[in-house]
Each structure stands twice: as structure tokens, then as C-alpha cells.
Design a protein around this motif. Sequence first.
Motif, PDB file in Angstrom:
ATOM      1  N   VAL A 154       0.860  -1.186   0.000  1.00 35.56           N
ATOM      2  CA  VAL A 154       0.000   0.000   0.000  1.00 35.56           C
ATOM      3  C   VAL A 154       0.897   1.237   0.000  1.00 35.56           C
ATOM      4  O   VAL A 154       1.921   1.266   0.678  1.00 35.56           O
ATOM      5  CB  VAL A 154      -1.005   0.004   1.175  1.00 35.56           C
ATOM      6  CG1 VAL A 154      -0.326   0.031   2.510  1.00 35.56           C
ATOM      7  CG2 VAL A 154      -2.001   1.135   1.050  1.00 35.56           C
ATOM      8  N   PHE A 155       0.538   2.203  -0.852  1.00 35.76           N
ATOM      9  CA  PHE A 155       1.263   3.466  -0.992  1.00 35.76           C
ATOM     10  C   PHE A 155       0.334   4.607  -0.614  1.00 35.76           C
ATOM     11  O   PHE A 155      -0.855   4.540  -0.883  1.00 35.76           O
ATOM     12  CB  PHE A 155       1.639   3.716  -2.464  1.00 35.76           C
ATOM     13  CG  PHE A 155       2.752   2.896  -3.022  1.00 35.76           C
ATOM     14  CD1 PHE A 155       3.990   3.470  -3.253  1.00 35.76           C
ATOM     15  CD2 PHE A 155       2.563   1.563  -3.354  1.00 35.76           C
ATOM     16  CE1 PHE A 155       5.012   2.739  -3.806  1.00 35.76           C
ATOM     17  CE2 PHE A 155       3.586   0.821  -3.912  1.00 35.76           C
ATOM     18  CZ  PHE A 155       4.814   1.412  -4.132  1.00 35.76           C
ATOM     19  N   GLY A 156       0.896   5.664  -0.060  1.00 41.38           N
ATOM     20  CA  GLY A 156       0.117   6.859   0.189  1.00 41.38           C
ATOM     21  C   GLY A 156       0.998   8.091   0.173  1.00 41.38           C
ATOM     22  O   GLY A 156       2.234   7.987   0.187  1.00 41.38           O
ATOM     23  N   VAL A 157       0.361   9.252   0.133  1.00 47.58           N
ATOM     24  CA  VAL A 157       1.086  10.521   0.193  1.00 47.58           C
ATOM     25  C   VAL A 157       0.345  11.435   1.153  1.00 47.58           C
ATOM     26  O   VAL A 157      -0.842  11.715   0.969  1.00 47.58           O
ATOM     27  CB  VAL A 157       1.198  11.213  -1.184  1.00 47.58           C
ATOM     28  CG1 VAL A 157       2.011  12.503  -1.059  1.00 47.58           C
ATOM     29  CG2 VAL A 157       1.819  10.291  -2.214  1.00 47.58           C
ATOM     30  N   ILE A 158       1.069  11.896   2.173  1.00 44.42           N
ATOM     31  CA  ILE A 158       0.538  12.840   3.145  1.00 44.42           C
ATOM     32  C   ILE A 158       0.925  14.241   2.677  1.00 44.42           C
ATOM     33  O   ILE A 158       2.107  14.500   2.424  1.00 44.42           O
ATOM     34  CB  ILE A 158       1.111  12.556   4.552  1.00 44.42           C
ATOM     35  CG1 ILE A 158       0.709  11.148   5.002  1.00 44.42           C
ATOM     36  CG2 ILE A 158       0.649  13.613   5.550  1.00 44.42           C
ATOM     37  CD1 ILE A 158       1.428  10.654   6.247  1.00 44.42           C
ATOM     38  N   PRO A 159      -0.053  15.145   2.521  1.00 48.24           N
ATOM     39  CA  PRO A 159       0.279  16.500   2.062  1.00 48.24           C
ATOM     40  C   PRO A 159       1.261  17.192   3.002  1.00 48.24           C
ATOM     41  O   PRO A 159       1.156  17.069   4.226  1.00 48.24           O
ATOM     42  CB  PRO A 159      -1.069  17.223   2.078  1.00 48.24           C
ATOM     43  CG  PRO A 159      -2.092  16.138   2.005  1.00 48.24           C
ATOM     44  CD  PRO A 159      -1.490  14.973   2.739  1.00 48.24           C
TER      45      PRO A 159
END
Length: 168
Positions: free
Chosen positions: A70-75
Amino acid sequence: MSRLPKGCNLTLGVPTVSHIEFIAEEIRQSDRQDIEGLSADSSVFEVIMRDVEKSKLVYALYLGENPYAVFGVIPGAVSGTGTPWVVGTKNVDKKTMPFARASLSLLEMLQKEFPVFETFVCTQNRKSILWHRWCGFKFYGEKIKLGRDLYYRATRTAGTKLNKNGDR
């Protein structure tokens, strides 16, 4: 789910809570050590869910029907800047090439929203260091203590061109 680059054998989709539970249960050891070093008082599942909730973009890679990573990006605080994160299952270590092939395409897709990635990579996590370098992240020499471990700061700019070895 959508298909990633030809020959990848992975599909891309949006993870459910049960997929996150699966990844937390099947997490690869290097990711577990990173999470435990940063958040000793929380379970792996709690840490991943906290990152999911903070993230603007979250995608999962699937090997067949099973969640693979799982990949994500936190602003970030600055517009256009984000902190990427990824957590993989034990299958990432068993079948590294699908992960490597999919990573660049997925990062480039995520960087349409966040042209600059800024992150921290544990100095003890060789797999993470190699992956970040292969994906074109630039490392800065200073080590920063976060939780129990030391980390390198690393950045990646959208459109980073790489050679076959992942070098800029």
C-alpha cells in the motif's frame, strides 16, 4: 482495479480496511522494524491506518486477489509537496521485480498531485535505502533521529529521469 506497466503482474486499486488489516498481518520485517522504531506504542495496523487517514492519495498493489503493498502521500506544509509512504507484505521480498517495476509508474502518477516528495529513510533499512535510490530519490548526508533510529532525508522531484540502474 487497473493494470500497471506491461509485464508487471500487479494490479492497482483502492484498499479497503480489510486489505490494510491483511497488509499489517503480513508485513515484511523491514517495514515492521521501521514502524516499531517510529511508533513503539501503536500497533502496525494503527500506524498504517493513521497514515491512510492523513493521506490525500492511497493506492494498493495487488498480486492476484491479495494485497501486496500500500502506498500513500501525506500532504506537506508547502503546496505541491508530499510525504510518500509505502508498506509491503512479505511477498514484496519474495517477488521483488513486480514491486520494482510498478514503483516508478506509481510514483510518477502520485507526483502529478505532489511534484515534490520529501521523506525520511531509516539508516538501518537497507532495502528501503536501495528502493528509494532506485526510484530516483536524492539523499542528504545528515542523519536525523526520529523515534529510536536515525534517518536520512530524501527527496524526489516529478519527472526525474533514471538510467537502467535507477541512477539520475
